[in-house]
Design an enzyme around this catalytic site. Structure first.
Site, PDB file in Angstrom:
ATOM      1  N   LYS A  63       1.071  -1.143  -0.081  1.00 44.27           N
ATOM      2  CA  LYS A  63       0.052   0.073   0.015  1.00 44.27           C
ATOM      3  C   LYS A  63       0.993   1.181  -0.004  1.00 44.27           C
ATOM      4  O   LYS A  63       1.966   1.344   0.368  1.00 44.27           O
ATOM      5  CB  LYS A  63      -0.940   0.178   1.220  1.00 44.27           C
ATOM      6  CG  LYS A  63      -2.280   0.738   1.104  1.00 44.27           C
ATOM      7  CD  LYS A  63      -3.302   0.012   0.217  1.00 44.27           C
ATOM      8  CE  LYS A  63      -4.539   0.642  -0.078  1.00 44.27           C
ATOM      9  NZ  LYS A  63      -5.544  -0.072  -0.669  1.00 44.27           N
ATOM     10  N   ASP A 103      -6.988   4.118  -5.064  1.00 46.13           N
ATOM     11  CA  ASP A 103      -7.185   4.262  -3.974  1.00 46.13           C
ATOM     12  C   ASP A 103      -8.092   5.672  -3.807  1.00 46.13           C
ATOM     13  O   ASP A 103      -8.131   6.207  -4.639  1.00 46.13           O
ATOM     14  CB  ASP A 103      -6.570   3.834  -2.756  1.00 46.13           C
ATOM     15  CG  ASP A 103      -7.261   3.405  -1.382  1.00 46.13           C
ATOM     16  OD1 ASP A 103      -7.440   4.141  -0.704  1.00 46.13           O
ATOM     17  OD2 ASP A 103      -7.601   2.097  -1.304  1.00 46.13           O
TER      18      ASP A 103
END
Length: 448
Positions: A132, A172
């Site tokens: 991430k 995202d």
């Protein structure tokens, strides 16, 4: 038990061992505790897991990359942000997970997201590791050229750490097809190759059909599995959705198309409510017109606007938190329980506080965990990687079939490992099934 294994005696001793290594990282510690509570018995009972300290090893990322991003605004003033990439584990494949551009981004949030991504990716059955990344850059209020300059500067630093066989980021919060396009354009420029080093690209630039819809659609497919397990169906169910971004609107869209009555969408400012249900046209209006001010759309879709309110006081059968982490707290849980809510579908990552989750469990409300329910996005990202390697594009119908089958497989894994007597704990099942696949891979590599 040897001293090196004392931390596995209980969840409290494990957390006491873990916390000093991650001081102040509340989101990450919350995520680890949630998984550890469900897998600790399995770890203690499996000799190789215990002796090789698999759980302890999986709480430490492979590496954390942090860098400075300097870019110019439209006035020519240099701006400085922080960029990150948490490469948590490549035990199952190249690191895979989104990039988030939001002022809330910090190391703790990205570590929690990467840790959750590890088990999410494992549950898909695809060969995907977990990572991430992102930045504390806020794209809201910035011009298109400012966003482009930031993305180019960000990728200039990130490019050396990613690649189609190394680490494949996606979008995202704050990173959609536009941002992915700018990031990928700079990656091509720097590396002099057209390789699938990012997913979420536009279809014409090597992206995949259904990628935008996948997370929201996949969540509803998981919900349908839960309902069918209880002898019910989605048709006629009242569903309250939080958020108005990509995941929320597509979850609403798919639920409405299957006959559900979707009563809410929301943002940080308040909640849009339509008691008799948002129509397909209403949801399409939100998709096309929402750019930050949801209240301005209320009149166009004949809905009420509740300033400063969350959606959870609107009676529903199913609550779908689809915005951000820890958005639904104990008070919200109480409101939902009192109103007769029977299912919670986590379309966001870790949207329930620990107290809210405990309240739902005590009241018998079934929870679809985010690492399972919102895995549709990464599944279609995995399909995009495959299409890029093959140099082909799959039609939408094939991708929807693949998505349905993947979500059905995830559901079956959660159900199979989550059954306790006459009920199913989907959160426990997701954690154990996801952990077990990663653990077996780590064991196969030896100590590393």
């Amino acid at each position: 038990m040897s001293a090196s294994h004392d931390e596995l005696e209980s969840i409290e001793t494990f957390m006491e061992w873990l916390e000093p290594n991650h001081p102040g990282e509340t989101e990450f510690l919350q995520a680890v505790r949630g998984v550890a509570e469900n897998v600790l018995d399995t770890v203690r009972e499996t000799e190789n897991y215990r002796e090789q300290r698999i759980l302890q090893r999986l709480t430490e990322p492979d590496r954390i990359i942090r860098f400075r991003v300097v870019w110019e605004d439209d006035d020519g003033i240099p701006r400085i942000n922080r960029g990150y990439r948490v490469q948590h584990s490549n035990a199952l494949g190249p690191y895979k997970g989104g990039l988030r551009f939001d002022p809330s981004v910090n190391q703790s949030i990205l570590k929690f997201l990467a840790f959750e991504q590890l088990f999410k990716n494992s549950l898909t059955g695809l060969n995907l590791g977990a990572g991430k990344g992102g930045s504390d850059f806020n794209p809201k209020g910035r011009s298109d050229k400012e966003i482009m300059r930031f993305c180019h500067a960000f990728m200039t630093e990130l490019a050396r750490h990613i690649g189609q066989l190394t680490d494949v980021p996606a979008g995202d919060i704050g990173v959609g097809a536009r941002e992915i396009g700018y990031l990928f354009g700079q990656y091509k420029r720097l590396e002099n190759q057209f390789a699938g080093a990012l997913t979420g690209k536009s279809v014409g630039a090597g992206g995949s059909e259904l990628r935008i819809e996948a997370t929201g659609y996949g969540a509803i497919y998981f919900l349908c599995g839960m309902l069918a397990e209880d002898g019910e169906e989605i048709d006629g169910k009242r569903i309250a959705v939080s958020g108005a971004g990509n995941v929320a609107v597509h979850a609403a869209e798919k639920a409405q198309s299957l006959g559900a009555i979707v009563t809410t969408l929301s943002n940080r400012s308040g909640t849009l409510v339509k008691e008799d249900g948002l129509s397909a046209d209403d949801i399409g209006t939100v998709k096309s017109r929402y750019v930050g001010d949801l209240s301005a759309i209320a009149e166009a879709v004949s809905a009420r606007w509740l300033q400063g309110e969350k959606p959870w006081r609107v009676g529903c059968d199913v609550a779908v938190p689809a915005a951000t982490q820890n958005e639904l707290d104990e008070r919200d849980a109480g409101d939902l329980i009192d109103a007769g809510c029977r299912y919670v579908l986590e379309a966001a990552n870790m949207p329930l506080t620990e107290a809210a989750a405990a309240a739902f469990e005590a009241s018998g409300v079934a929870i679809a965990p985010g690492k399972a329910a919102n895995a549709g996005g990464v599944a279609v990202s995995g399909f995009e990687i495959t299409q890029n390697r093959l140099g082909r594009s799959w039609p939408r119908e094939r991708l929807d079939t693949e998505l349905r089958e993947t979500m059905a497989g995830i559901f079956d894994r959660c159900k199979g490992r989550g059954r306790i007597d006459d009920r199913i704990d989907y959160r426990r099942g997701a954690d154990i099934a996801g952990f077990d696949r990663v653990a077996r891979a780590v064991l196969s590599f030896g100590t590393m």
